[in-house]
Design an enzyme around this catalytic site. Structure first.
Site, mmCIF file in Angstrom:
data_model
loop_
_atom_site.group_PDB
_atom_site.id
_atom_site.type_symbol
_atom_site.label_atom_id
_atom_site.label_comp_id
_atom_site.label_asym_id
_atom_site.label_seq_id
_atom_site.Cartn_x
_atom_site.Cartn_y
_atom_site.Cartn_z
ATOM 1 C CB CYS A 173 -15.493 14.186 2.663
ATOM 2 S SG CYS A 173 -15.900 14.603 0.957
ATOM 3 C CB VAL A 184 -0.981 0.026 1.213
ATOM 4 C CG1 VAL A 184 -1.962 -1.134 1.121
ATOM 5 C CG2 VAL A 184 -0.239 0.035 2.534
ATOM 6 C CG ASP A 185 5.180 0.863 0.052
ATOM 7 O OD1 ASP A 185 5.523 1.084 -1.123
ATOM 8 O OD2 ASP A 185 5.446 -0.211 0.645
ATOM 9 C CB CYS A 202 -15.978 10.602 1.000
ATOM 10 S SG CYS A 202 -17.564 11.178 1.665
ATOM 11 C CG ASN A 259 10.203 -14.689 -0.682
ATOM 12 O OD1 ASN A 259 10.068 -13.487 -0.510
ATOM 13 N ND2 ASN A 259 9.632 -15.583 0.081
ATOM 14 N N PRO A 260 13.689 -14.640 0.134
ATOM 15 C CG PRO A 260 14.157 -13.091 1.793
ATOM 16 C CD PRO A 260 13.138 -13.429 0.748
ATOM 17 C CG HIS A 277 -3.668 -6.076 -0.593
ATOM 18 N ND1 HIS A 277 -2.626 -6.860 -0.143
ATOM 19 C CD2 HIS A 277 -4.588 -6.930 -1.097
ATOM 20 C CE1 HIS A 277 -2.905 -8.133 -0.366
ATOM 21 N NE2 HIS A 277 -4.072 -8.212 -0.950
ATOM 22 C CB THR A 286 4.685 -11.767 -1.963
ATOM 23 O OG1 THR A 286 3.453 -12.234 -1.402
ATOM 24 C CG2 THR A 286 4.894 -12.384 -3.335
HETATM 25 ZN ZN LIG Z 1 -17.857 13.351 0.845
#
Ligand SMILES: [Zn+2]
Length: 226
Positions: A129, A84-85, A108, A197-198, A100, A172
Protein backbone atom coordinates in the site's frame (compact mmCIF):
# COMPACT_ATOMS: atom_id res chain seq x y z
CA UNK A 1 -25.26 -10.82 -17.52
CA UNK A 2 -21.99 -12.18 -18.78
CA UNK A 3 -19.51 -14.81 -17.73
CA UNK A 4 -16.19 -16.35 -18.66
CA UNK A 5 -17.41 -17.55 -22.07
CA UNK A 6 -17.49 -13.97 -23.39
CA UNK A 7 -13.86 -13.38 -22.48
CA UNK A 8 -12.75 -16.87 -23.55
CA UNK A 9 -13.24 -15.75 -27.15
CA UNK A 10 -10.60 -13.08 -26.48
CA UNK A 11 -8.16 -15.72 -25.29
CA UNK A 12 -8.76 -15.18 -21.56
CA UNK A 13 -8.51 -18.49 -19.73
CA UNK A 14 -11.78 -19.85 -18.31
CA UNK A 15 -12.10 -21.72 -15.02
CA UNK A 16 -14.19 -24.85 -15.24
CA UNK A 17 -13.92 -25.90 -18.89
CA UNK A 18 -11.61 -28.64 -20.03
CA UNK A 19 -8.24 -26.88 -20.20
CA UNK A 20 -9.56 -24.18 -17.85
CA UNK A 21 -7.58 -22.71 -14.98
CA UNK A 22 -9.05 -25.01 -12.36
CA UNK A 23 -7.86 -28.03 -14.34
CA UNK A 24 -4.29 -26.74 -14.07
CA UNK A 25 -4.24 -25.68 -10.44
CA UNK A 26 -6.30 -26.44 -7.37
CA UNK A 27 -8.39 -23.29 -6.73
CA UNK A 28 -7.90 -23.88 -2.99
CA UNK A 29 -4.19 -23.07 -3.52
CA UNK A 30 -4.71 -19.67 -5.16
CA UNK A 31 -8.28 -18.48 -4.70
CA UNK A 32 -9.08 -18.64 -0.99
CA UNK A 33 -8.26 -16.28 1.89
CA UNK A 34 -6.52 -19.22 3.60
CA UNK A 35 -4.22 -19.82 0.62
CA UNK A 36 -3.29 -16.13 0.57
CA UNK A 37 -2.56 -16.12 4.26
CA UNK A 38 -0.38 -19.21 3.94
CA UNK A 39 1.63 -18.04 0.92
CA UNK A 40 0.79 -14.54 -0.37
CA UNK A 41 3.71 -14.49 -2.77
CA UNK A 42 2.64 -17.73 -4.49
CA UNK A 43 -0.92 -16.44 -4.86
CA UNK A 44 0.33 -13.11 -6.15
CA UNK A 45 2.62 -14.78 -8.72
CA UNK A 46 -0.42 -16.55 -10.13
CA UNK A 47 -2.47 -13.33 -10.33
CA UNK A 48 0.46 -11.37 -11.72
CA UNK A 49 0.73 -13.91 -14.53
CA UNK A 50 -2.98 -13.62 -15.31
CA UNK A 51 -2.84 -9.81 -15.19
CA UNK A 52 0.11 -9.88 -17.59
CA UNK A 53 -1.57 -12.34 -19.98
CA UNK A 54 -4.69 -10.17 -20.03
CA UNK A 55 -2.71 -7.21 -21.36
CA UNK A 56 -2.29 -9.09 -24.64
CA UNK A 57 -6.04 -9.81 -24.95
CA UNK A 58 -8.47 -7.50 -26.73
CA UNK A 59 -12.27 -7.18 -26.59
CA UNK A 60 -14.04 -9.36 -29.19
CA UNK A 61 -17.25 -8.68 -31.18
CA UNK A 62 -19.31 -10.00 -28.24
CA UNK A 63 -17.95 -7.30 -25.92
CA UNK A 64 -18.59 -4.63 -28.55
CA UNK A 65 -22.16 -5.89 -29.10
CA UNK A 66 -22.87 -5.59 -25.35
CA UNK A 67 -21.51 -2.03 -25.42
CA UNK A 68 -23.77 -1.30 -28.43
CA UNK A 69 -26.80 -2.51 -26.45
CA UNK A 70 -25.95 -0.03 -23.72
CA UNK A 71 -25.51 2.78 -26.23
CA UNK A 72 -28.97 2.03 -27.68
CA UNK A 73 -30.74 1.71 -24.33
CA UNK A 74 -28.83 4.27 -22.29
CA UNK A 75 -29.82 4.06 -18.60
CA UNK A 76 -32.36 1.34 -19.43
CA UNK A 77 -29.41 -1.01 -19.62
CA UNK A 78 -27.28 -2.63 -16.98
CA UNK A 79 -24.48 -5.16 -17.25
CA UNK A 80 -23.66 -7.58 -14.49
CA UNK A 81 -20.47 -9.48 -15.22
CA UNK A 82 -18.80 -12.32 -13.39
CA UNK A 83 -15.55 -11.53 -15.20
CA UNK A 84 -12.70 -9.88 -13.34
CA UNK A 85 -11.01 -8.67 -16.55
CA UNK A 86 -11.58 -5.20 -18.04
CA UNK A 87 -12.57 -6.20 -21.57
CA UNK A 88 -16.14 -4.86 -21.27
CA UNK A 89 -14.77 -1.47 -20.25
CA UNK A 90 -12.23 -1.55 -23.06
CA UNK A 91 -15.12 -2.20 -25.49
CA UNK A 92 -16.95 0.87 -24.17
CA UNK A 93 -19.32 -0.46 -21.48
CA UNK A 94 -19.99 2.11 -18.74
CA UNK A 95 -22.95 0.87 -16.67
CA UNK A 96 -21.62 -2.35 -15.25
CA UNK A 97 -20.88 -4.15 -12.04
CA UNK A 98 -18.17 -6.75 -11.46
CA UNK A 99 -19.80 -9.18 -9.06
CA UNK A 100 -16.54 -11.11 -8.57
CA UNK A 101 -14.24 -8.09 -8.34
CA UNK A 102 -11.60 -6.69 -10.69
CA UNK A 103 -8.21 -8.19 -11.37
CA UNK A 104 -6.52 -4.78 -11.89
CA UNK A 105 -7.59 -3.57 -8.45
CA UNK A 106 -5.68 -4.21 -5.23
CA UNK A 107 -6.86 -3.83 -1.68
CA UNK A 108 -4.79 -2.78 1.36
CA UNK A 109 -5.10 -5.48 4.03
CA UNK A 110 -4.64 -2.89 6.78
CA UNK A 111 -6.93 -0.08 5.69
CA UNK A 112 -9.25 -1.86 3.27
CA UNK A 113 -8.59 0.85 0.69
CA UNK A 114 -9.04 -0.29 -2.91
CA UNK A 115 -6.96 1.22 -5.70
CA UNK A 116 -6.38 0.46 -9.34
CA UNK A 117 -2.92 -0.70 -10.36
CA UNK A 118 -2.67 -1.69 -14.00
CA UNK A 119 1.04 -2.43 -13.99
CA UNK A 120 1.71 -5.97 -15.14
CA UNK A 121 3.97 -7.55 -14.20
CA UNK A 122 3.99 -5.73 -10.87
CA UNK A 123 7.45 -4.48 -9.81
CA UNK A 124 7.14 -6.03 -6.35
CA UNK A 125 5.23 -9.09 -5.11
CA UNK A 126 3.18 -8.87 -3.01
CA UNK A 127 2.45 -5.20 -3.75
CA UNK A 128 2.48 -2.76 -0.83
CA UNK A 129 0.00 0.00 0.00
CA UNK A 130 1.51 3.37 -1.02
CA UNK A 131 -0.18 4.96 1.98
CA UNK A 132 0.63 2.68 4.92
CA UNK A 133 3.03 0.09 3.51
CA UNK A 134 0.85 -2.91 4.39
CA UNK A 135 0.53 -5.85 2.04
CA UNK A 136 -2.19 -5.65 -0.61
CA UNK A 137 -4.36 -8.44 -2.03
CA UNK A 138 -6.05 -8.78 -5.41
CA UNK A 139 -9.52 -7.22 -5.25
CA UNK A 140 -11.22 -10.36 -6.49
CA UNK A 141 -13.79 -12.55 -4.76
CA UNK A 142 -12.32 -15.79 -3.52
CA UNK A 143 -14.02 -19.05 -2.57
CA UNK A 144 -15.73 -18.71 0.78
CA UNK A 145 -16.00 -14.91 0.44
CA UNK A 146 -19.01 -12.67 -0.10
CA UNK A 147 -19.65 -11.41 -3.60
CA UNK A 148 -18.78 -7.75 -4.18
CA UNK A 149 -21.27 -5.74 -2.13
CA UNK A 150 -20.97 -2.57 -4.23
CA UNK A 151 -21.84 -4.66 -7.28
CA UNK A 152 -24.81 -6.15 -5.42
CA UNK A 153 -26.04 -2.65 -4.51
CA UNK A 154 -25.66 -1.42 -8.09
CA UNK A 155 -27.57 -4.44 -9.40
CA UNK A 156 -30.36 -4.13 -6.84
CA UNK A 157 -30.58 -0.40 -7.51
CA UNK A 158 -31.12 -1.08 -11.21
CA UNK A 159 -33.71 -3.79 -10.50
CA UNK A 160 -35.58 -1.46 -8.14
CA UNK A 161 -36.45 0.65 -11.20
CA UNK A 162 -38.66 -2.21 -12.40
CA UNK A 163 -38.42 -5.48 -14.27
CA UNK A 164 -36.81 -5.45 -17.67
CA UNK A 165 -38.06 -6.45 -21.12
CA UNK A 166 -35.13 -8.60 -22.08
CA UNK A 167 -32.56 -10.35 -19.93
CA UNK A 168 -29.56 -11.77 -21.74
CA UNK A 169 -27.44 -14.35 -19.97
CA UNK A 170 -24.28 -14.73 -22.00
CA UNK A 171 -21.35 -17.10 -21.83
CA UNK A 172 -21.87 -18.39 -18.33
CA UNK A 173 -22.68 -21.83 -17.00
CA UNK A 174 -24.87 -20.04 -14.43
CA UNK A 175 -23.44 -22.30 -11.77
CA UNK A 176 -24.04 -19.70 -9.03
CA UNK A 177 -27.50 -19.49 -7.48
CA UNK A 178 -27.48 -15.69 -7.40
CA UNK A 179 -27.00 -15.54 -11.17
CA UNK A 180 -30.07 -17.70 -11.78
CA UNK A 181 -31.99 -15.76 -9.15
CA UNK A 182 -31.14 -12.34 -10.62
CA UNK A 183 -31.84 -13.51 -14.17
CA UNK A 184 -35.33 -14.63 -13.21
CA UNK A 185 -36.12 -11.70 -10.94
CA UNK A 186 -35.00 -9.17 -13.55
CA UNK A 187 -37.35 -10.43 -16.27
CA UNK A 188 -40.76 -8.81 -16.59
CA UNK A 189 -43.54 -11.48 -16.64
CA UNK A 190 -44.12 -10.60 -20.30
CA UNK A 191 -40.41 -10.15 -20.97
CA UNK A 192 -37.88 -12.59 -22.33
CA UNK A 193 -34.96 -14.44 -20.82
CA UNK A 194 -32.48 -15.18 -23.58
CA UNK A 195 -29.49 -17.38 -23.08
CA UNK A 196 -26.48 -17.20 -25.38
CA UNK A 197 -24.18 -20.12 -24.75
CA UNK A 198 -22.65 -22.97 -26.77
CA UNK A 199 -24.06 -25.61 -24.43
CA UNK A 200 -27.01 -26.22 -22.13
CA UNK A 201 -26.71 -24.90 -18.57
CA UNK A 202 -28.65 -24.93 -15.32
CA UNK A 203 -30.44 -21.82 -16.61
CA UNK A 204 -31.53 -23.29 -19.96
CA UNK A 205 -34.81 -24.78 -18.64
CA UNK A 206 -35.86 -21.30 -17.48
CA UNK A 207 -34.87 -19.49 -20.68
CA UNK A 208 -37.48 -18.45 -23.25
CA UNK A 209 -34.87 -18.74 -25.93
CA UNK A 210 -31.52 -20.49 -26.04
CA UNK A 211 -29.27 -19.18 -28.78
CA UNK A 212 -26.71 -21.90 -29.07
CA UNK A 213 -23.26 -20.70 -30.09
CA UNK A 214 -20.48 -18.27 -29.39
CA UNK A 215 -21.43 -14.82 -28.10
CA UNK A 216 -18.90 -13.19 -30.44
CA UNK A 217 -20.82 -14.61 -33.40
CA UNK A 218 -24.42 -14.40 -32.17
CA UNK A 219 -24.53 -11.02 -30.40
CA UNK A 220 -23.31 -8.92 -33.36
CA UNK A 221 -26.19 -10.38 -35.42
CA UNK A 222 -28.64 -9.17 -32.77
CA UNK A 223 -27.18 -5.70 -32.43
CA UNK A 224 -26.21 -4.86 -36.02
CA UNK A 225 -29.46 -2.90 -36.56
CA UNK A 226 -29.46 -1.07 -33.25
ZN1 LIG B 1 -2.80 0.91 3.49
Amino acid sequence: MTGAGVSAESGVATFRDSGGLWKQIDPMKVATPEAFEADPRFVWEWYDKRRTQLKDCSPNPGHYAVAAMEKAKDDGFFLLTQNVDDLHERAGSLRLAHIHGKIYEVQCLQEGVIREDRRAPLPELPPRCPNCGAMERPNVVWFGEQIDQNAVLATESFLSQGEVDVVFVIGTEASFGYIIDWAQRARHPKGALIEVNPGRTTLTPYADLHLQGKSGEILPLLTQNL
